[in-house]
Write an enzyme that holds these catalytic residues in place. Structure first.
Site, PDB file in Angstrom:
ATOM      1  N   HIS A  99       0.844  -1.201   0.000  1.00  0.00           N
ATOM      2  CA  HIS A  99       0.000   0.000   0.000  1.00  0.00           C
ATOM      3  C   HIS A  99       0.874   1.243   0.000  1.00  0.00           C
ATOM      4  O   HIS A  99       2.012   1.217   0.488  1.00  0.00           O
ATOM      5  CB  HIS A  99      -0.949   0.019   1.204  1.00  0.00           C
ATOM      6  CG  HIS A  99      -0.263  -0.110   2.530  1.00  0.00           C
ATOM      7  ND1 HIS A  99       0.175  -1.316   3.027  1.00  0.00           N
ATOM      8  CD2 HIS A  99       0.076   0.825   3.452  1.00  0.00           C
ATOM      9  CE1 HIS A  99       0.748  -1.132   4.205  1.00  0.00           C
ATOM     10  NE2 HIS A  99       0.711   0.178   4.492  1.00  0.00           N
ATOM     11  N   HIS A 101       0.883   5.210   1.223  1.00  0.00           N
ATOM     12  CA  HIS A 101       0.257   6.247   2.045  1.00  0.00           C
ATOM     13  C   HIS A 101       0.299   7.570   1.286  1.00  0.00           C
ATOM     14  O   HIS A 101       1.370   7.977   0.811  1.00  0.00           O
ATOM     15  CB  HIS A 101       1.042   6.476   3.342  1.00  0.00           C
ATOM     16  CG  HIS A 101       1.057   5.317   4.289  1.00  0.00           C
ATOM     17  ND1 HIS A 101       0.266   5.276   5.417  1.00  0.00           N
ATOM     18  CD2 HIS A 101       1.772   4.168   4.296  1.00  0.00           C
ATOM     19  CE1 HIS A 101       0.514   4.146   6.084  1.00  0.00           C
ATOM     20  NE2 HIS A 101       1.423   3.460   5.416  1.00  0.00           N
TER      21      HIS A 101
HETATM   22  P1  5GP Z   1       1.825   0.438   7.484  1.00  0.00           P
HETATM   23  O1  5GP Z   1       2.261   0.649   8.903  1.00  0.00           O
HETATM   24  O2  5GP Z   1       1.663  -1.041   7.197  1.00  0.00           O
HETATM   25  O3  5GP Z   1       2.645   1.140   6.464  1.00  0.00           O
HETATM   26  O4  5GP Z   1       0.400   1.120   7.373  1.00  0.00           O
HETATM   27  C1  5GP Z   1      -0.777   0.485   7.704  1.00  0.00           C
HETATM   28  C2  5GP Z   1      -1.830   1.547   7.888  1.00  0.00           C
HETATM   29  O5  5GP Z   1      -3.100   0.904   7.840  1.00  0.00           O
HETATM   30  C3  5GP Z   1      -1.761   2.291   9.225  1.00  0.00           C
HETATM   31  O6  5GP Z   1      -1.620   3.673   8.968  1.00  0.00           O
HETATM   32  C4  5GP Z   1      -3.085   1.952   9.909  1.00  0.00           C
HETATM   33  O7  5GP Z   1      -3.637   3.059  10.592  1.00  0.00           O
HETATM   34  C5  5GP Z   1      -3.968   1.525   8.746  1.00  0.00           C
HETATM   35  N1  5GP Z   1      -4.979   0.526   9.084  1.00  0.00           N
HETATM   36  C6  5GP Z   1      -4.777  -0.614   9.790  1.00  0.00           C
HETATM   37  N2  5GP Z   1      -5.917  -1.335   9.846  1.00  0.00           N
HETATM   38  C7  5GP Z   1      -6.850  -0.635   9.160  1.00  0.00           C
HETATM   39  C8  5GP Z   1      -8.229  -0.874   8.864  1.00  0.00           C
HETATM   40  O8  5GP Z   1      -8.829  -1.871   9.249  1.00  0.00           O
HETATM   41  N3  5GP Z   1      -8.866   0.070   8.114  1.00  0.00           N
HETATM   42  C9  5GP Z   1      -8.217   1.203   7.662  1.00  0.00           C
HETATM   43  N4  5GP Z   1      -8.957   2.060   6.936  1.00  0.00           N
HETATM   44  N5  5GP Z   1      -6.928   1.460   7.929  1.00  0.00           N
HETATM   45  C10 5GP Z   1      -6.241   0.553   8.664  1.00  0.00           C
END
Ligand code: 5GP
Ligand code: ZN
Length: 136
Positions: A99, A101
């Site tokens: 993903h 951001h």
């Molecule tokens: P990472 O840390 O993997 O780069 O980012 C994961 C992101 O996913 C985090 O910013 C977290 O807030 C978001 N996130 C985690 N679980 C969910 C969810 O169930 N729904 C949504 N909309 N965001 C999520």
């Protein structure tokens, strides 16, 4: 294998505040936003991270991230944007499904994404650049 949470969001098994969807990606608001409008662009197919996603899908994901960034500037009044994709636990990746951001930035929003400077010698820079070049 069990579906991960982003696979479930991509197949609408779990609710999200969607801002965009097509055959390849879905974009929705982050549940715990770092800023107003923090959006995640997620591939519909499961890939672990940036390093393993096929190039055409990667390019498409970045095109969609650009559209969202533009909308954040024109419609949310963002004054800047951070585009981030974390690869692996060591880099802070918590959901192991690729993903991107899109983090809108505002004047004095208090967010701090800093890279503390480190000293490095020329010969070390040369070794590192050679290593990277040899792996490409
Ligand atoms: P990472 O840390 O993997 O780069 O980012 C994961 C992101 O996913 C985090 O910013 C977290 O807030 C978001 N996130 C985690 N679980 C969910 C969810 O169930 N729904 C949504 N909309 N965001 C999520
Ligand atoms: Zn997944």
């Amino acid at each position: 294998m069990d579906k991960c949470i982003f696979c479930k969001i991509a197949s609408n098994e779990i609710k999200s505040y969607k801002v965009y969807e097509d055959d390849y990606v879905i974009a929705f608001l982050d549940l715990n936003p770092a800023s107003r409008g923090h959006t995640l662009v997620v591939t519909k197919e499961h890939f672990d991270n940036f390093t393993t996603v096929p190039k055409d899908i990667l390019n498409h994901t970045m095109n969609v991230a650009q559209l969202i960034a533009q909308a954040a500037i024109t419609k949310l009044g963002a004054k800047g944007i951070n585009i981030i994709t974390n690869v692996g636990k060591a880099a802070g990746q918590s959901i192991m499904h690729f993903h991107v951001h899109v983090i809108p930035r505002y004047e004095d929003d208090g967010l701090s994404l800093t890279f503390p400077p480190k000293q490095i010698e020329d010969k070390e820079l040369l070794l590192i650049s050679d290593s990277i070049k040899s792996g490409m």
